[in-house]
Scaffold this active site. Structure first.
Site, PDB file in Angstrom:
ATOM      1  N   THR A 145      37.108  -8.650  32.378  1.00 16.01           N
ATOM      2  CA  THR A 145      35.860  -7.918  32.669  1.00 16.01           C
ATOM      3  C   THR A 145      35.943  -6.541  31.992  1.00 16.01           C
ATOM      4  OG1 THR A 145      36.746  -7.154  34.794  1.00 16.01           O
ATOM      5  CG2 THR A 145      35.334  -9.109  34.817  1.00 16.01           C
ATOM      6  N   LYS A 167      43.767 -11.153  34.830  1.00 18.92           N
ATOM      7  CA  LYS A 167      42.798 -10.106  34.511  1.00 18.92           C
ATOM      8  C   LYS A 167      42.832  -9.107  35.652  1.00 18.92           C
ATOM      9  CE  LYS A 167      39.242  -9.195  35.687  1.00 18.92           C
ATOM     10  NZ  LYS A 167      38.679  -8.213  36.692  1.00 18.92           N
ATOM     11  N   THR A 178      40.789  -7.361  43.196  1.00 20.29           N
ATOM     12  CA  THR A 178      40.118  -7.644  41.921  1.00 20.29           C
ATOM     13  C   THR A 178      41.058  -7.977  40.811  1.00 20.29           C
ATOM     14  OG1 THR A 178      38.276  -6.288  42.446  1.00 20.29           O
ATOM     15  CG2 THR A 178      38.443  -6.947  40.196  1.00 20.29           C
ATOM     16  N   GLU A 261      41.811   1.045  34.475  1.00 22.27           N
ATOM     17  CA  GLU A 261      40.643   1.703  33.899  1.00 22.27           C
ATOM     18  C   GLU A 261      40.942   3.164  33.605  1.00 22.27           C
ATOM     19  OE1 GLU A 261      37.805   0.729  36.830  1.00 22.27           O
ATOM     20  OE2 GLU A 261      37.297  -1.191  35.923  1.00 22.27           O
ATOM     21  N   ASN A 383      33.530   3.541  35.788  1.00 23.02           N
ATOM     22  CA  ASN A 383      33.009   3.040  37.052  1.00 23.02           C
ATOM     23  C   ASN A 383      31.666   3.630  37.435  1.00 23.02           C
ATOM     24  OD1 ASN A 383      34.898   1.047  38.096  1.00 23.02           O
ATOM     25  ND2 ASN A 383      36.355   2.708  37.754  1.00 23.02           N
TER      26      ASN A 383
END
Lengths: 388, 388
Positions: A145, A167, A178, A261, A383
């Site tokens: 993603t 992932k 997640t 991230e 985000n």
């Protein structure tokens, strides 16, 4: 390679319109020989539809295939979401000559959006038609993603292999937040055995990483074992297999944190001397998820005061983890910065992309380690913009 | 005004070299009439030296004065830190004609640095010499760290007043995380009564706010009551006093969140229908501290999926707060976005600096509210650079 490294597995990854710009967004992994298997799922109460359906399927049959879509999480989608997940499994099973219950369904992406089922069904058909024993790379790409790169790992024992793909970048936290991982092996396992090997490997890897302390609705780690290597089992080979599973999980977890991230620093937090293991873990997790510690890492600031403050606020059932400020010692990158509660006056320069934080409470035998990353401008940017 | 609004209180704020550019960094508040009082402190295990010393003093005497320095937290400073805090209280007492035990000491700032005691002592002398009944504003300015503005509030009852000042922007979280507040009143209280009025007001205000989920080593809320108003007490006046304390605490808490580091959005989270009050609070807190929810707020994205995911991962003693995805409803700024587990298809445009998030679990009678702010680039900037 990765999931197709062990004998008797095929995989594919296709684009079916869930992600933009033609990115691969549907992955299929299948065992050609009858497999046994298991899965561990998120402990979030807000379970996504595919998690509910896959848990049902695991209760009814041994899993033979895993179909994963990215882009849409199919979470918070009510009854319709469950129907969509069941339809995905049913069509995958039909195409592969399997019962629907032999197919596990995973999803990752935006929460609250309905799955565009016709796209997914079209994707399943293309994925089933393109399964191959070198499809591992496409499959790993199709589950991404916000990941910037695919995560794959392989470990080999004597005559067998363990492969895996994963992932996960944002929302990475223990209890599989997640994060999706699919592991394959041609080592022979009896039905019911897979979890005994998977659980310790997951606890030491995926459940000891954090990017931002979140815990998602969709996370899952799946293991399929088909015995296609034909190796005989001995206690020694079992041990070797356990080690391989652990190595693959550890390698994938590290790749996930490094790809967190906006991450620019990978920090390894080691706690020892805690009153109990549980308290050690709570302290390591609290430090790993502290926004103040993580922004300090981003600023290359060896701010051990924030580390001490975070450690002092770690909660366990019934209260706070024990900590005696007068016995606490902290070292950063091997430099003792706090010794028995007294600042040493020394501080390391944090110049590279790694940081080792060692915390000794001098209270007992409890220890734990944790991987985390820094909190950067890019984390905020990614985000704040993710859905737009 | 603020802390000097009630009768019989004087205050001052001076610069003694702990903060740069001549900023005020030492505050003194004193009651001229014999006062009773109390304080609530951080529950962080890593207690700062001034917290340890002030707790000792409260056990021995009624507090008559509060001396606060900013710039240096005097936390994680070992035995030397305790000696410095005691010396600060002793010199303040000597100058004011009080026992050292009648003085409470508070500090806020960088953790791990030793207090420059000679600066502090010089500051105490200047502060004692400049005490005045209009020193409230200087006093409120002198306790600031990364705050962009002082926080002051006053509430008046019939013939009495409650005044208060506070500081806090980063690390704001329940249990008084990196937050200091000093409240004064000329309402008459008996020794031992102050906590009965302070605790409920703090629980409904400072303990229900979050900027980044941290819990600091130094936080404290102090209340001094000197009865100088001369009003008589009745059950009705007690009730009015309780309301005034609550209003001052609530107002200061709101100012703190609005001044959260880098905050651009103030979000009010209301949970109802939880199985218990405790679970309601855990869910509200989890949503309020979720980095993904907070970055979405910054992006003006009504991302209720992240809210649902955060709610589903709220922990309580022994496990997770109960949540049934099929009964969950969420409204944002009055727009129902999720109704009994089904997305409504509507989403509000988050265009201003406020956001109301209502979460209904439809399981029981538990309710809780929480204030939080967004997570912005500026939060990262401020905290990555704070020590440099």
């Amino acid at each position: 390679v990765s999931v197709t490294a062990p004998e008797g597995f095929v995989a594919s990854g296709v684009h079916c319109g869930l992600r933009k710009n033609g990115r691969l967004d549907l992955s299929l992994v299948r065992s050609l020989a009858p497999a046994t298997g298991t899965a561990m799922f998120t402990i979030n109460r807000m379970l996504a539809a595919p998690v509910v359906v896959s848990r049902e399927h695991l209760d009814l049959a041994e899993p033979q295939a895993v179909v994963t879509n990215s882009g849409v999480a199919n979470a918070a989608t009510g009854e319709r979401g469950l129907l969509d997940a069941r339809a995905t499994a049913a069509e995958t099973g039909r195409l592969l000559g399997l019962d629907a219950e032999e197919v596990l369904v995973l999803s990752t992406g935006v929460i609250g959006a309905l799955l565009p089922l016709s796209n997914v069904i079209a994707g399943v058909r293309e994925a089933a038609a393109t399964l191959s024993d070198d499809g591992g790379a496409d499959s790993a790409a199709a589950i991404m993603t916000t990941d910037t790169r695919p995560k794959e790992a392989v470990a080999r024992g004597s005559g067998f292999a363990v492969g895996g793909m994963a992932k996960g970048s944002g929302m990475i936290h223990p209890q599989l937040a997640t994060m999706l991982a699919v592991l394959t092996t041609d080592y022979p396992l009896e039905p019911g055995e897979a979890l005994d090997f998977l659980r310790p490997a997951v606890d030491a890897s995926f459940n000891a990483i954090s990017v931002d302390g979140e815990c998602s609705t969709n996370d899952a780690v799946v293991l399929l074992a088909n015995g296609a290597s034909g190796v005989g089992r001995t206690p020694a080979s079992d041990e070797q297999f356990a080690l391989c599973i652990r190595r693959v999980c550890g390698e994938l977890a590290k790749q996930i944190v490094a790809d967190g991230e906006g991450a620019t620093v990978l920090a390894e937090i080691a706690v020892r001397g805690a009153a109990t293991e549980v308290e050690a873990r709570a302290i390591a997790e609290r430090v790993a998820t502290s926004p103040l510690v993580k922004t300090a890492l981003y600023g290359h600031d060896a701010n051990w005061g924030r580390i001490a403050a975070a450690a002092g606020s770690a909660r366990v059932d019934g209260g706070f983890a024990q900590l005696d400020p007068g016995r606490l010692s902290i070292a950063i990158d091997g430099v003792a910065v706090l010794v028995d509660g007294r600042p040493s006056g020394h501080e390391p320069a944090l110049t590279n992309g790694h940081c080792a934080i060692d915390i000794d409470l001098a209270l007992g035998d409890g220890g734990a380690t944790y991987l985390t990353s820094d909190l950067s401008y890019d984390y905020v940017r990614i985000n704040a913009e993710y859905r737009s």
